[in-house]
Scaffold this motif. Sequence first.
Motif, short mmCIF file in Angstrom:
data_model
loop_
_atom_site.label_atom_id
_atom_site.label_comp_id
_atom_site.label_asym_id
_atom_site.label_seq_id
_atom_site.Cartn_x
_atom_site.Cartn_y
_atom_site.Cartn_z
N LEU A 226 0.86 -1.20 0.00
CA LEU A 226 0.00 0.00 0.00
C LEU A 226 0.89 1.23 0.00
CD1 LEU A 226 -2.88 -0.63 2.61
CD2 LEU A 226 -2.90 -1.00 0.14
N SER A 227 0.70 2.07 -0.99
CA SER A 227 1.43 3.34 -1.03
C SER A 227 0.80 4.34 -0.07
CB SER A 227 1.42 3.91 -2.45
OG SER A 227 2.05 3.00 -3.34
N PRO A 228 1.53 5.33 0.39
CA PRO A 228 0.94 6.36 1.27
C PRO A 228 -0.26 7.02 0.59
CG PRO A 228 3.33 6.54 1.27
CD PRO A 228 2.99 5.53 0.21
N GLY A 229 -1.30 7.25 1.38
CA GLY A 229 -2.52 7.87 0.86
C GLY A 229 -3.51 6.87 0.28
N THR A 230 -3.28 5.58 0.46
CA THR A 230 -4.15 4.56 -0.13
C THR A 230 -5.22 4.11 0.85
OG1 THR A 230 -2.34 3.74 -1.52
CG2 THR A 230 -4.21 2.26 -1.19
N VAL A 231 -6.43 3.94 0.33
CA VAL A 231 -7.55 3.38 1.09
C VAL A 231 -8.14 2.23 0.28
CG1 VAL A 231 -9.83 3.79 2.07
CG2 VAL A 231 -8.09 5.57 2.20
N PHE B 68 -5.95 0.91 5.28
CA PHE B 68 -5.53 2.21 4.75
C PHE B 68 -4.14 2.58 5.25
CE2 PHE B 68 -8.14 2.94 8.53
CZ PHE B 68 -7.31 3.74 9.31
N HIS B 69 -3.51 3.45 4.48
CA HIS B 69 -2.17 3.95 4.80
C HIS B 69 -2.25 5.47 4.71
CE1 HIS B 69 1.94 4.94 4.98
NE2 HIS B 69 2.43 4.22 3.97
N GLU B 70 -2.27 6.13 5.87
CA GLU B 70 -2.39 7.58 5.91
C GLU B 70 -1.08 8.25 6.32
OE1 GLU B 70 -5.67 8.23 8.56
OE2 GLU B 70 -7.17 8.00 6.96
N GLY B 71 0.01 7.50 6.19
CA GLY B 71 1.31 8.06 6.54
C GLY B 71 1.82 9.03 5.50
N ALA B 72 2.89 9.72 5.85
CA ALA B 72 3.51 10.68 4.93
C ALA B 72 4.23 9.94 3.81
CB ALA B 72 4.50 11.57 5.70
#
Length: 367
Positions: free
Chosen positions: A272-277, A329-333
């Motif tokens: 999962l890339s950052p910003g992925t849901v 989800f990935h909400e990291g920078a």
Amino acid sequence: MVWVPLSPTSSDRRAPLRAPSTTTMSLEWLMDWSWSLDGLRDFIATGIQSFRDCDATALVAVACLLVLFVWYCYHVGREQPRTYATVNALMQSAEANGVQNGFVYCQSPECVRCSHHDGLNQKLYHNLQEYAKRYSWSGMGRIHKGIREQGRYLNSRPSIQKPEVFFLPDLPTTPYFSRDAQKHDVELLERNFQTILCEFETLYKAFSNCSLPQGWKMNSTPSGEWFTFYLVNQGMCVPRNCRRCPRTYRLLGSLRTCIGNNVFGNACISVLSPGTVIAEHYGPTNIRIRCHLGLKTPSNCELVVGGEPQCWAEGRCLLFDDSFLHTAFHEGAPEEGPRVVFMVDLWHPNVAAAERQALDFIFAPGR
């Protein structure tokens, strides 16, 4: 042959036989042992009389049982059992199947995993009957019940758990499982964390050269990017991908509860890339538990199953039932990099061995 003493006397015939003086039978004692012709005649007469005194019904019953036993031995010996391929054997069978960019696409419109149609239950019941004819109905009660009432089970399930294809009744239901549910496989995966991570890092270097390297699949998401690299997809091995991760691939063959022989079995690296849901969705069945081994776990990444959030940890396994409504989800920078897990499907611990074998037959790839 009856041996008679050279000098028989009346007292010899009437004298009782003597037991040997020692516990081991000596050659001398064996030579002293004799049976008179009269004793042999009496022995045969006694045996015939005992046979005549037996109840005829009992003799017939015993004879029937012996005939049935002989027939069963012949039938079992003549029957050639179906060979269930291990994960290691899937590679040869997958070479002939359609592979696009390293991802196996189902080639059969009749596949129960990929094709939803009105005759699904009839097809499953036909497969179960075929299995029972070859092997046994023993232990198939729960599977039979599940197929017979599949529509009712799927329609009456609460919205929190709705497997899309097959529901096996009477299994304990919980969104997450403890590590002890499949302790051997969990510990084996965690011991090989560095091996799997190294092979992933070698694969991931190719992303700097092209947008979607060979062997990777891009999945649809509401936002961001979600990539998967399958070693086993829906019970089918992806040979080219397995050759690029040889140690991880061999590890799959050492797992005791890995689902490798039916359409509900998968093993892949998920990125999962950052910003992925990932949109909320249900898995196809409750007969499996999904295992995530954390390879790279930045902050602000979560898995939510049945409304319960959990975070991954590097080098640790997270077990959950994906027939529950779930999302990730990935909400990291962006500078934190992707979230990466190695995903493998394991049998639900309460599915018995006989049921596993039958389900492998019923849901065999392409059946």
